[in-house]
Design a protein around this motif. Structure first.
Motif, PDB file in Angstrom:
ATOM      1  N   LEU A 144       0.838  -1.212   0.000  1.00 25.47           N
ATOM      2  CA  LEU A 144       0.000   0.000   0.000  1.00 25.47           C
ATOM      3  C   LEU A 144       0.868   1.255   0.000  1.00 25.47           C
ATOM      4  O   LEU A 144       0.592   2.216  -0.714  1.00 25.47           O
ATOM      5  N   LEU A 145       1.911   1.244   0.838  1.00 20.12           N
ATOM      6  CA  LEU A 145       2.796   2.407   0.929  1.00 20.12           C
ATOM      7  C   LEU A 145       3.495   2.650  -0.408  1.00 20.12           C
ATOM      8  O   LEU A 145       3.625   3.801  -0.853  1.00 20.12           O
ATOM      9  N   GLU A 146       3.915   1.592  -1.065  1.00 16.01           N
ATOM     10  CA  GLU A 146       4.583   1.747  -2.363  1.00 16.01           C
ATOM     11  C   GLU A 146       3.631   2.354  -3.392  1.00 16.01           C
ATOM     12  O   GLU A 146       4.008   3.265  -4.127  1.00 16.01           O
ATOM     13  N   ARG A 147       2.402   1.857  -3.402  1.00 18.01           N
ATOM     14  CA  ARG A 147       1.424   2.375  -4.374  1.00 18.01           C
ATOM     15  C   ARG A 147       1.120   3.841  -4.126  1.00 18.01           C
ATOM     16  O   ARG A 147       0.793   4.573  -5.040  1.00 18.01           O
ATOM     17  N   SER A 148       1.211   4.277  -2.860  1.00 19.65           N
ATOM     18  CA  SER A 148       0.887   5.669  -2.520  1.00 19.65           C
ATOM     19  C   SER A 148       2.134   6.556  -2.496  1.00 19.65           C
ATOM     20  O   SER A 148       2.031   7.727  -2.136  1.00 19.65           O
ATOM     21  N   SER A 149       3.318   5.980  -2.859  1.00 24.89           N
ATOM     22  CA  SER A 149       4.591   6.713  -2.673  1.00 24.89           C
ATOM     23  C   SER A 149       4.643   7.297  -1.272  1.00 24.89           C
ATOM     24  O   SER A 149       4.940   8.480  -1.065  1.00 24.89           O
ATOM     25  N   GLY A 150       4.372   6.449  -0.294  1.00 22.04           N
ATOM     26  CA  GLY A 150       4.243   6.888   1.092  1.00 22.04           C
ATOM     27  C   GLY A 150       5.562   6.900   1.830  1.00 22.04           C
ATOM     28  O   GLY A 150       6.645   6.837   1.238  1.00 22.04           O
ATOM     29  N   SER A 151       5.445   6.969   3.130  1.00 21.06           N
ATOM     30  CA  SER A 151       6.632   7.153   3.953  1.00 21.06           C
ATOM     31  C   SER A 151       6.420   6.464   5.304  1.00 21.06           C
ATOM     32  O   SER A 151       5.283   6.266   5.743  1.00 21.06           O
ATOM     33  N   ILE A 152       7.531   6.085   5.904  1.00 20.92           N
ATOM     34  CA  ILE A 152       7.488   5.407   7.207  1.00 20.92           C
ATOM     35  C   ILE A 152       8.334   6.221   8.187  1.00 20.92           C
ATOM     36  O   ILE A 152       9.433   6.659   7.839  1.00 20.92           O
ATOM     37  N   VAL A 153       7.793   6.416   9.382  1.00 21.29           N
ATOM     38  CA  VAL A 153       8.589   7.030  10.457  1.00 21.29           C
ATOM     39  C   VAL A 153       8.529   6.103  11.668  1.00 21.29           C
ATOM     40  O   VAL A 153       7.435   5.724  12.119  1.00 21.29           O
ATOM     41  N   LEU A 154       9.684   5.717  12.166  1.00 12.79           N
ATOM     42  CA  LEU A 154       9.764   4.866  13.352  1.00 12.79           C
ATOM     43  C   LEU A 154      10.093   5.736  14.559  1.00 12.79           C
ATOM     44  O   LEU A 154      10.794   6.745  14.426  1.00 12.79           O
ATOM     45  N   THR A 155       9.614   5.343  15.740  1.00 13.04           N
ATOM     46  CA  THR A 155      10.033   6.046  16.963  1.00 13.04           C
ATOM     47  C   THR A 155      11.077   5.204  17.673  1.00 13.04           C
ATOM     48  O   THR A 155      10.783   4.116  18.178  1.00 13.04           O
ATOM     49  N   SER A 156      12.310   5.705  17.694  1.00 11.63           N
ATOM     50  CA  SER A 156      13.380   5.071  18.472  1.00 11.63           C
ATOM     51  C   SER A 156      13.454   5.791  19.815  1.00 11.63           C
ATOM     52  O   SER A 156      12.429   6.183  20.386  1.00 11.63           O
ATOM     53  N   SER A 157      14.632   5.992  20.344  1.00  9.40           N
ATOM     54  CA  SER A 157      14.815   6.643  21.644  1.00  9.40           C
ATOM     55  C   SER A 157      16.297   6.967  21.809  1.00  9.40           C
ATOM     56  O   SER A 157      17.157   6.287  21.224  1.00  9.40           O
ATOM     57  N   VAL A 158      16.598   7.947  22.659  1.00  6.23           N
ATOM     58  CA  VAL A 158      18.011   8.201  22.974  1.00  6.23           C
ATOM     59  C   VAL A 158      18.654   7.000  23.667  1.00  6.23           C
ATOM     60  O   VAL A 158      19.878   6.884  23.701  1.00  6.23           O
ATOM     61  N   HIS A 159      17.815   6.083  24.191  1.00  2.00           N
ATOM     62  CA  HIS A 159      18.375   4.864  24.784  1.00  2.00           C
ATOM     63  C   HIS A 159      19.070   4.000  23.727  1.00  2.00           C
ATOM     64  O   HIS A 159      19.820   3.091  24.071  1.00  2.00           O
ATOM     65  N   ALA A 160      18.821   4.283  22.449  1.00  2.00           N
ATOM     66  CA  ALA A 160      19.503   3.554  21.371  1.00  2.00           C
ATOM     67  C   ALA A 160      20.974   3.925  21.301  1.00  2.00           C
ATOM     68  O   ALA A 160      21.794   3.154  20.808  1.00  2.00           O
ATOM     69  N   VAL A 161      21.315   5.123  21.775  1.00  2.00           N
ATOM     70  CA  VAL A 161      22.681   5.623  21.581  1.00  2.00           C
ATOM     71  C   VAL A 161      23.437   5.874  22.885  1.00  2.00           C
ATOM     72  O   VAL A 161      24.633   6.165  22.863  1.00  2.00           O
ATOM     73  N   ARG A 162      22.745   5.805  24.034  1.00  2.00           N
ATOM     74  CA  ARG A 162      23.406   6.015  25.334  1.00  2.00           C
ATOM     75  C   ARG A 162      22.989   4.896  26.275  1.00  2.00           C
ATOM     76  O   ARG A 162      21.802   4.557  26.355  1.00  2.00           O
ATOM     77  N   GLY A 163      23.943   4.325  26.986  1.00  2.00           N
ATOM     78  CA  GLY A 163      23.619   3.297  27.969  1.00  2.00           C
ATOM     79  C   GLY A 163      23.109   3.922  29.260  1.00  2.00           C
ATOM     80  O   GLY A 163      23.729   4.834  29.803  1.00  2.00           O
ATOM     81  N   LEU A 164      21.956   3.455  29.725  1.00  2.00           N
ATOM     82  CA  LEU A 164      21.396   3.906  31.002  1.00  2.00           C
ATOM     83  C   LEU A 164      20.998   2.656  31.781  1.00  2.00           C
ATOM     84  O   LEU A 164      20.633   1.648  31.185  1.00  2.00           O
ATOM     85  N   PRO A 165      21.028   2.696  33.107  1.00  2.00           N
ATOM     86  CA  PRO A 165      20.778   1.476  33.876  1.00  2.00           C
ATOM     87  C   PRO A 165      19.384   0.885  33.653  1.00  2.00           C
ATOM     88  O   PRO A 165      18.409   1.631  33.556  1.00  2.00           O
ATOM     89  N   GLY A 166      19.331  -0.438  33.558  1.00  2.00           N
ATOM     90  CA  GLY A 166      18.075  -1.171  33.710  1.00  2.00           C
ATOM     91  C   GLY A 166      17.179  -1.296  32.499  1.00  2.00           C
ATOM     92  O   GLY A 166      16.012  -1.641  32.651  1.00  2.00           O
ATOM     93  N   ARG A 167      17.682  -1.039  31.304  1.00  2.00           N
ATOM     94  CA  ARG A 167      16.786  -1.132  30.150  1.00  2.00           C
ATOM     95  C   ARG A 167      17.413  -1.931  28.999  1.00  2.00           C
ATOM     96  O   ARG A 167      17.442  -1.455  27.855  1.00  2.00           O
ATOM     97  N   PRO A 168      17.905  -3.146  29.253  1.00  2.00           N
ATOM     98  CA  PRO A 168      18.617  -3.861  28.188  1.00  2.00           C
ATOM     99  C   PRO A 168      17.748  -4.161  26.961  1.00  2.00           C
ATOM    100  O   PRO A 168      18.186  -3.942  25.822  1.00  2.00           O
ATOM    101  N   ALA A 169      16.534  -4.632  27.169  1.00  2.00           N
ATOM    102  CA  ALA A 169      15.700  -5.004  26.019  1.00  2.00           C
ATOM    103  C   ALA A 169      15.175  -3.757  25.313  1.00  2.00           C
ATOM    104  O   ALA A 169      15.132  -3.698  24.076  1.00  2.00           O
TER     105      ALA A 169
END
Ligand SMILES: NC(=O)c1ccc[n+]([C@@H]2O[C@H](COP(=O)([O-])OP(=O)(O)OC[C@H]3O[C@@H](n4cnc5c(N)ncnc54)[C@H](O)[C@@H]3O)[C@@H](O)[C@H]2O)c1
Length: 266
Positions: A144-169
Motif C-alpha cells: 500500500l505504501l509503495e502504491r501511494s509513494s508513502g513514507s514510514i517514520v519509526l520512533t526510536s529513543s536516545v536509549h539507542a545511543v546512550r547506555g542507562l541502567p536497567g533497560r537492556p531489552a
C-alpha cells in the motif's frame, strides 16, 4: 509537570496531509496521540491503533476535534505484536481508502530490570512490541505504501545511543530500529522513504512512575532545561512524513532538547 498538563492540540498548521491517509501505532497516549492530532490537523485521515481501548476512544475523539482541512480519525484496537491483527488492518485499509501515505510505528513498552534479573518473557515481549511489530507492519502494509509513494517514520529513543541502567531489552530494540530503518530505506526506495525520530525526555504517561528528583535530574541534563512535549515530537514526525522531507530517507532525527549532547545526561 505531569502528563495531564501536556497539550496535544495544535493551532495553525499547513495542510500538508490533505487527502492523505496515516496510520499511527501507540496512538492512544503521549507521542502517538499528539502525532495523530497533528496529522489530522494537517488534513490526514488518521487511523489510530492501540491496545488500550478506553484511552484509544478518547484519543480518537481528541484527534477528531483537532482535525482540519478534511482530516478525520478512526480507531483500531490492535496489539502491534500480533501478526493476525496486522493482516486484518491491511485488509481494512485495502478495502477502505485503498492507500496509505504514512505509517508511524510508535508503540513501545519498557520493563526496567538489569539483564541479570529480567525475565525471558519480558525480554521477548519488549522485542516483540518495540521491534518485531515494525517488521510485521511493514510486511503487511508496504505494498500500500509503495502504491501511494508513502513514507514510514519509526520512533526510536536516545536509549539507542546512550547506555542507562536497567533497560537492556528496551535499548536493544530501540537501537535495532535505527538499523532497521536504514535497511528499509534501502530496500523500498525510491517509492517509500523511511526515517526515524529519536526522542529524549518527553512528558508523557511513561514518566508517571518516575520520582520528582529523577524528573528534575533529567530536566537539568537537557540543554533546553525542560521536558519536551509530545506535540514537539509530533511536529518532527509530521515533517519527516511530508513532502517537505522529500529528499530525506534513512535518516534519524534526535528530538531531545540537547539531552544527548549534554555531558552529565546519564
Ligand atoms: N516519553 C519519552 O520520554 C520517550 C523517550 C524516548 C522514546 N520514547 C518513545 O516514544 C514512543 C511513545 O512513547 P510515549 O512516551 O508517548 O508513551 P505512552 O506510554 O504515552 O504511549 C505508548 C502507547 O503505546 C501503547 N501500546 C503499548 N503496547 C502496545 C501494543 N502491544 N500494541 C499497541 N499499542 C501498544 C500504549 O497503550 C500507549 O497508548 C515509544 O516508542 C517510546 O519508546 C518516549
Amino acid at each position: 509537570m505531569t502528563s495531564d498538563t501536556v497539550p496535544v492540540v495544535v493551532d495553525e498548521v499547513a495542510p500538508r496531509y490533505r487527502g492523505r491517509v496515516a496510520l499511527v501505532t501507540g496512538a492512544a497516549s503521549g507521542i502517538g496521540a499528539a502525532t495523530a492530532c497533528r496529522l489530522a490537523a494537517e488534513g490526514a485521515q488518521v487511523v489510530l491503533a492501540d491496545l488500550d481501548e478506553a484511552a484509544l476512544e478518547a484519543a480518537v475523539a481528541a484527534t477528531g476535534k483537532a482535525a482540519g482541512h478534511g482530516g478525520g480519525a478512526e480507531g483500531v484496537v490492535l496489539d502491534v505484536a500480533d501478526e493476525t491483527g496486522w493482516a486484518a488492518l491491511a485488509d481494512r485499509l485495502n478495502n477502505g481508502p485503498g492507500r496509505l501515505d504514512l505509517l508511524h510505528s510508535n508503540a513501545a513498552i519498557a520493563v526496567i530490570e538489569p539483564a541479570g534479573r529480567l525475565a525471558v518473557a519480558d525480554w521477548d515481549r519488549q522485542l516483540a512490541v518495540n521491534l518485531t511489530a515494525t517488521f510485521l507492519a511493514v510486511r503487511s502494509l508496504v505494498g500500500l505504501l509503495e502504491r501511494s509513494s508513502g513514507s514510514i517514520v519509526l520512533t526510536s529513543s536516545v536509549h539507542a545511543v546512550r547506555g542507562l541502567p536497567g533497560r537492556p531489552a528496551y535499548a536493544a530494540s530501540k537501537g535495532a530500529l535505527l538499523s532497521l530503518s536504514r535497511q528499509l530505506a534501502a530496500d523500498y526506495g525510491p517509492a517509500v522513504r523511511v526515517n526515524t525520530v529519536v526522542p529524549g525526555p518527553i512528558m508523557s504517561q511513561a514518566w508517571d512512575s518516575v520520582s520528582e528528583p529523577d524528573r528534575e535530574r533529567s530536566i537539568r541534563a537537557t540543554t533546553l532545561q525542560r521536558f519536551g512535549q509530545p506535540a514537539e515530537v509530533a511536529a518532527v514526525v509530521a515533517f519527516l512524513g511530508s513532502a517537505d522531507a522529500s529528499y530525506v530517507t534513512g535518516a534519524s532525527l534526535v528530538v531531545d532538547g540537547g539531552w544527548s549532547v549534554t555531558a552529565d545526561s546519564a
